[in-house]
Scaffold this motif. Structure first.
Motif, mmCIF file in Angstrom:
data_model
loop_
_atom_site.group_PDB
_atom_site.id
_atom_site.type_symbol
_atom_site.label_atom_id
_atom_site.label_comp_id
_atom_site.label_asym_id
_atom_site.label_seq_id
_atom_site.Cartn_x
_atom_site.Cartn_y
_atom_site.Cartn_z
ATOM 1 N N ASP B 39 -16.750 -14.514 3.179
ATOM 2 C CA ASP B 39 -17.477 -15.305 4.321
ATOM 3 C C ASP B 39 -16.837 -16.752 4.201
ATOM 4 O O ASP B 39 -16.493 -17.260 5.556
ATOM 5 N N ARG B 42 -13.582 -16.765 6.010
ATOM 6 C CA ARG B 42 -13.460 -16.379 7.386
ATOM 7 C C ARG B 42 -13.938 -17.770 7.993
ATOM 8 O O ARG B 42 -13.198 -18.232 9.067
ATOM 9 N N ARG B 43 -15.106 -18.497 7.299
ATOM 10 C CA ARG B 43 -15.213 -19.867 8.070
ATOM 11 C C ARG B 43 -14.124 -20.823 7.982
ATOM 12 O O ARG B 43 -13.968 -21.596 8.921
ATOM 13 N N GLU B 46 -11.772 -20.452 10.949
ATOM 14 C CA GLU B 46 -12.318 -20.785 12.080
ATOM 15 C C GLU B 46 -12.455 -22.308 12.265
ATOM 16 O O GLU B 46 -12.158 -23.020 13.162
ATOM 17 N N THR B 47 -12.608 -23.029 11.222
ATOM 18 C CA THR B 47 -12.988 -24.501 11.334
ATOM 19 C C THR B 47 -11.778 -25.243 10.929
ATOM 20 O O THR B 47 -11.712 -26.541 11.539
#
Lengths: 119, 400
Positions: B39, B42-43, B46-47
């Motif tokens: 997770d 993944r973040r 994204e960020t």
């Protein structure tokens, strides 16, 4: 965390319980083991059990009771007693289990106890 | 985006095991930690493209993963999630470097309460980030079966609460032996000389890791030494797909730096003055290499080493190796005598037993018996190149 110790014994060990010559050593060993656990404050509960010849097994199938004389599995090692102990982790529980007198001749199964269901 | 992805992939490649170990160590829930870490990655993807790649990406990932895993550290005055992450990064003391929890992880993977056959797969998944499919390939099982067994093992670790610590001094040697054995099992897994190196590189990586994290353990050095000796000789084991036995290998093809490193490690291990299985096996390899490089070695060195090993670990492979050493030092008849003492149902299906027996019987001028032994050896071989080699030797026997 709590663990249950399933203490099994062999037929020979069960026989020692009532044997005039062997009984003092047999019970002496168990008393010492239990005293050590008690001293360490790890016992939550526990009991010795009568031998497998006093066992009765019951199943209910299709609403019918099927009762059988004897323990549920016909194995060489049979349940002779149990303890529930408090231990920080499996390693600590195994440490205690290894000291059971019967561990040298039979086996001890160690299993974590489920937490009580939420109220 | 490219920058973010490259950084994330770089960190994953280099630090996955290290990060997982730290996240998992607190709760012993490896599966949940794996999810939390996935997770976090993944973040990151994204960020980071918008907020920029952090100066210390590992710290960022660790923080986010721990948060997801339930280690919420509340700081007074922290408002938005982004501000919270930055603040935590600033608070992380620089010396709290990624104290390597991987050693704890390796010990838990090789815990006595974990089935022996699952220890190596667990290590490969948790420390190296392998997925079940890749592990299954190396252990001749299906991905689904391996995945299920890995899940069960991790549930056991969590629910029975296996101790997630480096063992105390009293238990360290025994527990370490289990870790090293599991790593050595990886070395041999998926090995197919004709295709690729299987898991040899990964095993050597794990061996280096343990040696680094436990530098005062002679057996850890011994295992790494052993694997490096074997790996050094790999290029010489095949020529155009043909199997080349040790005695006939072109030593110029051996990887000299690896060989030298193996020698240095063995010397360092010996300084500790502690006997061990892996050091002894490494010493045996050292003698084999000496023989190849110089044409000679102390005649009884192999016998002595095998006697030492057999006293400690009288398993089939060692006893057959000892018989070979005895034959080299004292003649084929002595070797055959030693093999006779190994007889039994286990030996009957052990390929090297029959291969050696054929060799010794041939040397004793018993071609009929040698033929029979080599037939069995070929039947038990799973490597076509080895079968071809034995066939050729069998064809070379007098009186077809």
């Amino acid at each position: 965390m709590q663990y249950m110790l399933f203490l099994t014994e062999t037929e020979a060990q069960f026989a020692e319980r009532d044997d005039a010559d062997a009984a003092p050593t047999y019970w002496g060993a168990w008393n010492a083991y239990i005293a050590a656990m008690s001293q360490a404050g790890v016992i939550v509960s526990g009991n010795g059990l009568h031998g497998p010849q006093t066992a009765t097994t019951i199943r209910v199938r299709d609403g019918k009771r099927e009762v059988q004389d004897g323990p549920y599995a016909d194995t060489k090692e049979q349940l002779g007693g149990y303890f529930v102990i408090e231990a920080a982790d499996l390693d600590a529980a195994l440490e205690w289990a290894s000291r059971a007198p019967s561990a040298a001749y039979a086996s001890v199964e160690v299993r974590p106890v489920l937490p009580p269901p939420a109220a | 985006m490219d920058d973010a992805r490259q950084t994330a992939e770089g960190v994953a490649r280099v630090a996955y095991g290290r990060l997982l170990a730290r996240v998992a160590a607190r709760t012993c829930d490896i599966a949940a930690a794996e999810d939390a870490l996935a997770d976090a990655f993944r973040r990151a993807l994204e960020t980071w493209p918008t907020s920029g790649v952090p100066q210390r990406p590992e710290a960022w990932l660790l923080t986010v993963a721990r948060r997801a895993h339930g280690h919420v550290r509340r700081h007074a005055g922290v408002q938005a999630a982004a501000a919270a992450t930055l603040a935590i990064l600033q608070d992380t003391p620089p010396t709290d470097a990624f104290a390597d929890a991987r050693l704890k992880l390796l010990f838990v993977c090789a815990h006595p309460a974990i089935d022996v056959s699952m220890r190596t797969p667990l290590m490969l998944q948790t420390v190296l980030g392998f997925d079940a499919a890749r592990i299954a390939g190396a252990f001749a099982t299906t991905p689904a079966a391996m995945a299920q067994r890995l899940v069960r093992a991790k549930v056991k670790i969590r629910d029975a609460r296996l101790r997630f610590e480096v063992p105390d001094a009293a238990n360290l040697a025994d527990r370490l032996e289990a870790v090293l054995a599991a790593i050595y099992a990886a070395y041999g897994a998926g090995w197919d000389d004709s295709l690729d190196t299987g898991l040899a590189d990964e095993a050597i990586f794990l061996g280096r890791l343990v040696s680094k994290l436990a530098p005062d353990q002679a057996e850890a050095l011994g295992l790494l030494s052993l694997m490096l000796y074997c790996e050094a000789r790999r290029p010489a084991r095949r020529r155009d797909g043909v199997y080349i036995p040790l005695a006939e290998q072109d030593v110029a093809l051996w990887r000299r730096p690896m060989f030298l490193e193996a020698e240095a490690l063995l010397r360092r291990a010996a300084d500790f003055g502690v006997f061990g299985r892996f050091q002894t096996e490494a010493a045996i390899q050292s003698v084999h290499c000496q023989q190849g490089l110089t044409g000679s070695s102390p005649p009884d060195a192999l016998v002595t080493l095998y006697e030492l090993l057999a006293g400690h670990r009288p398993v089939l492979g060692v006893l057959v190796g000892r018989a070979a050493a005895l034959s080299a030092a004292q003649g084929a008849a002595a070797g055959l005598q030693a093999l006779d003492r190994v007889e039994g149902p286990e030996a009957d299906s052990y390929q090297p037993y029959w291969a050696l027996k054929g060799h010794l019987l041939a040397q004793c001028n018993r071609p009929g018996d040698a033929r029979d032994a080599w037939t069995l050896a070929m039947g038990l071989a799973d490597d076509p190149a080895v079968r071809a080699y034995l066939q050729a030797r069998q064809d070379g026997l007098p009186g077809a």
